[in-house]
Motif scaffolding. Structure first.
Motif, mmCIF file in Angstrom:
data_model
loop_
_atom_site.group_PDB
_atom_site.id
_atom_site.type_symbol
_atom_site.label_atom_id
_atom_site.label_comp_id
_atom_site.label_asym_id
_atom_site.label_seq_id
_atom_site.Cartn_x
_atom_site.Cartn_y
_atom_site.Cartn_z
ATOM 1 N N PRO A 23 0.656 -1.300 0.109
ATOM 2 C CA PRO A 23 0.062 -0.189 -0.109
ATOM 3 C C PRO A 23 0.744 1.296 -0.051
ATOM 4 N N ALA A 24 2.031 1.176 0.487
ATOM 5 C CA ALA A 24 2.861 2.330 0.852
ATOM 6 C C ALA A 24 3.356 2.964 -0.721
ATOM 7 N N VAL A 25 3.679 1.886 -1.618
ATOM 8 C CA VAL A 25 3.968 2.118 -2.751
ATOM 9 C C VAL A 25 3.210 2.668 -3.757
ATOM 10 N N PHE A 29 2.970 6.549 -5.306
ATOM 11 C CA PHE A 29 2.737 6.586 -6.803
ATOM 12 C C PHE A 29 1.574 7.277 -7.118
ATOM 13 N N GLY A 30 0.414 7.302 -6.312
ATOM 14 C CA GLY A 30 -0.701 8.029 -6.333
ATOM 15 C C GLY A 30 -0.464 9.565 -5.975
ATOM 16 N N GLN A 31 0.135 9.876 -5.138
ATOM 17 C CA GLN A 31 0.555 11.184 -4.889
ATOM 18 C C GLN A 31 1.478 11.883 -6.146
ATOM 19 N N LEU A 32 2.255 10.968 -6.505
ATOM 20 C CA LEU A 32 3.033 11.459 -7.821
ATOM 21 C C LEU A 32 2.296 11.586 -8.876
ATOM 22 N N ALA A 38 -1.576 17.616 -12.102
ATOM 23 C CA ALA A 38 -2.390 18.617 -11.628
ATOM 24 C C ALA A 38 -2.234 19.672 -12.668
ATOM 25 N N PRO A 39 -3.175 20.552 -12.862
ATOM 26 C CA PRO A 39 -3.005 21.899 -13.823
ATOM 27 C C PRO A 39 -2.242 22.824 -13.216
#
Length: 119
Positions: A23-25, A29-32, A38-39
């Motif tokens: 889950p941490a990976v 990755f989700g945050q990256l 993001a615009p």
């Protein structure tokens, strides 16, 4: 069901299992992913089209499906998708002529879904 949704459906369950195992990976990755798409100085649609072109060059079916859908959700047109794929073909040559049509099929599928009247 078209190419894009088929790929996403095939990956859904295995990805869910792996996400539970690391889950941490996936969180990192989700945050990256969120930060990169993001615009900012470049809008989200253009970033998704860039990611779609890179997906073709990397020959990644799951990436193609995800970024075709993302580009469409951010308002990309068929013509914009085709031109982004054209850049991938120019940069990657022969292999992109195989993955480019896959990307275009997924892109068209998500455009049709977006443009269908709901009711």
């Amino acid at each position: 069901m078209g190419y894009g949704k088929t790929v996403q459906d095939e990956l859904r369950e295995p990805a869910r299992h792996l996400r539970k195992a690391i889950p941490a990976v996936y969180q990192g990755f989700g945050q990256l992913h969120e930060a990169a798409l993001a615009p900012g100085a470049v809008d989200a649609k253009t970033k998704e089209l860039i990611a779609l072109a890179i997906s073709v060059s990397k020959e990644c079916d799951g990436c193609i499906a995800a970024h075709a859908r993302g580009a469409v959700r951010n308002g990309a047109t068929i013509e914009e998708g085709a031109e982004a794929i054209g850049v991938a073909i120019m940069m990657n040559g022969g292999p992109a002529t195989v993955y480019g049509p896959r990307a275009f099929a997924a892109f068209q599928e998500f455009v049709r879904e977006r443009d269908e009247p709901h009711g």
